[in-house]
Design a protein around this motif. Structure first.
Motif, PDB file in Angstrom:
ATOM      1  N   THR A 233      15.603 -20.918  16.388  1.00 52.76           N
ATOM      2  CA  THR A 233      15.467 -20.976  17.841  1.00 52.76           C
ATOM      3  C   THR A 233      16.812 -21.123  18.537  1.00 52.76           C
ATOM      4  O   THR A 233      16.852 -21.362  19.741  1.00 52.76           O
ATOM      5  N   MET A 234      17.911 -20.974  17.800  1.00 50.37           N
ATOM      6  CA  MET A 234      19.241 -20.968  18.400  1.00 50.37           C
ATOM      7  C   MET A 234      19.575 -19.534  18.799  1.00 50.37           C
ATOM      8  O   MET A 234      19.364 -18.599  18.018  1.00 50.37           O
ATOM      9  N   PHE A 235      20.096 -19.363  20.015  1.00 55.59           N
ATOM     10  CA  PHE A 235      20.323 -18.013  20.536  1.00 55.59           C
ATOM     11  C   PHE A 235      21.759 -17.821  21.026  1.00 55.59           C
ATOM     12  O   PHE A 235      21.989 -17.534  22.198  1.00 55.59           O
ATOM     13  N   PRO A 236      22.750 -17.965  20.142  1.00 52.40           N
ATOM     14  CA  PRO A 236      24.142 -17.772  20.570  1.00 52.40           C
ATOM     15  C   PRO A 236      24.445 -16.294  20.806  1.00 52.40           C
ATOM     16  O   PRO A 236      23.681 -15.417  20.362  1.00 52.40           O
ATOM     17  N   PRO A 237      25.541 -15.981  21.480  1.00 49.92           N
ATOM     18  CA  PRO A 237      25.896 -14.575  21.713  1.00 49.92           C
ATOM     19  C   PRO A 237      26.082 -13.779  20.431  1.00 49.92           C
ATOM     20  O   PRO A 237      25.802 -12.590  20.386  1.00 49.92           O
ATOM     21  N   VAL A 238      26.578 -14.446  19.387  1.00 44.06           N
ATOM     22  CA  VAL A 238      26.716 -13.824  18.066  1.00 44.06           C
ATOM     23  C   VAL A 238      26.029 -14.748  17.073  1.00 44.06           C
ATOM     24  O   VAL A 238      26.351 -15.926  16.985  1.00 44.06           O
ATOM     25  N   ARG A 248      24.352 -10.205  20.088  1.00 46.02           N
ATOM     26  CA  ARG A 248      23.168 -10.380  20.921  1.00 46.02           C
ATOM     27  C   ARG A 248      23.465 -10.336  22.422  1.00 46.02           C
ATOM     28  O   ARG A 248      22.572 -10.530  23.232  1.00 46.02           O
ATOM     29  N   PHE A 249      24.706 -10.128  22.809  1.00 50.22           N
ATOM     30  CA  PHE A 249      25.073 -10.333  24.215  1.00 50.22           C
ATOM     31  C   PHE A 249      24.977  -9.088  25.077  1.00 50.22           C
ATOM     32  O   PHE A 249      25.233  -9.149  26.292  1.00 50.22           O
TER      33      PHE A 249
END
Length: 318
Positions: A233-238, A248-249
């Motif tokens: 559930t962590m959604f960092p840019p990479v 993911r950005f």
């Protein structure tokens, strides 16, 4: 979440590959609407319409019914995406379903219901609602193009991780298709800063595993599945994915315009000289990453221009 429980699992995410391959995998998200009414389309109707398409083994869905194509690795991702999305659209058109490569759904929220209602997504929805409205907008009404790149072993892999995180806001600005208050990136910045990390926190210190563990430990756990599920559930840019890095950005890109995006990313990650030149230029910007992400979300043209200055031998935009 206890850092001691998270650390060994994070270490697995940072294992990196064992060889220097140069493949690319694309995850293309598309908004979906009824061709006649413009209304949201039930996921099962889309699934049935796509069943005979070439891409059907790779079809998935996001919480608001967005169609996600999680394609396999290839040496020619541009041709792959074009061929498969063209074939898919023919099948969907026959079922009166349209798709749109748009980063933000123009329909109001009440017209785009939450379609995935597993305990995970219900808990996520509830958690984001406790922070503000951006979470449900992200879940139901945004779409992206995610690019997965082979993660090399050793020094080169460490450089790949750093350069993608440092270059992120400048690449996001260069390829932005939505900006301002209702833009996709603005939405992500406001969802839950503790678990999206649009700053330099994952680059603190010399140990990326320790930095990412601290990042994950600082986010509220809203699922009951333990540390592994919490990390999902962590959604960092990479996002670190053991043998590859998931970018993911980016806003959702038109399939026919993916060449520039993939060319920029592969040059930055797979070319040793360009990667190291970019790193030298970008490292001084680390402390200002949060400001750069905000400027990119606001649509400040200076952010894309700054990217050209910092990465002068990389053609971000034709």
């Amino acid at each position: 979440m206890d850092p001691k429980e998270l650390h060994p699992i994070v270490a697995g995410l940072f294992a990196q590959g064992r060889r220097r391959t140069v493949r690319v995998a694309v995850e293309q998200e598309l908004l979906v609407a009824d061709s006649t009414t413009g209304a949201a389309v039930p996921i099962e109707r889309v699934r049935r319409a796509a069943a005979a398409a070439l891409v059907s083994p790779y079809v998935g869905f996001e919480p608001g019914g967005q169609l996600e194509l999680s394609l396999p690795c290839t040496l020619d991702p541009v041709a792959q995406v074009r061929t498969l999305t063209d074939d898919l659209q023919r099948h969907l058109t026959a079922a009166r379903i349209s798709t749109y490569a748009l980063p933000v759904d123009p329909r109001p929220e009440h017209e785009v219901p939450l379609q995935l209602t597993s305990p995970r997504y219900v808990a996520m929805h509830r958690h984001f609602d406790s922070i503000g409205p951006a979470g449900r907008r992200m879940m139901r009404r945004t779409a992206s193009t995610q690019v997965c790149l082979d993660w090399w072993p050793g020094r080169a892999g460490a450089e790949q991780w750093r350069v993608l995180n440092l270059a992120g806001p400048f690449l996001a600005a260069a390829f932005a298709r939505s900006v301002g208050r209702e833009g996709r990136l603005t939405t992500w910045l406001e969802v839950d800063p503790a678990r999206t990390g649009f700053d330099d926190r994952v680059l603190h210190g010399d140990d990326p595993v320790a930095a990412y563990t601290a990042f994950a430990a600082g986010a509220t756990a809203f699922t009951t599945g333990g540390p592994a599920e919490h990390l999902s559930t962590m959604f960092p840019p990479v996002r670190p994915r053991t043998t590859y890095l998931e970018v993911r950005f980016l806003d959702a890109q038109e399939p026919n315009a993916l060449g520039q995006v993939i060319g920029a990313l592969t040059s930055l990650v797979y070319d040793d000289e360009r990667r190291r030149n970019a790193l030298r230029a970008l490292e001084p910007e680390r402390a200002h990453l949060a400001e750069h992400w905000r400027s990119a979300a606001d649509g400040d043209p200076a952010t894309a221009a700054r990217g050209h200055e910092l990465i002068p031998d990389l053609e971000l935009v034709a």
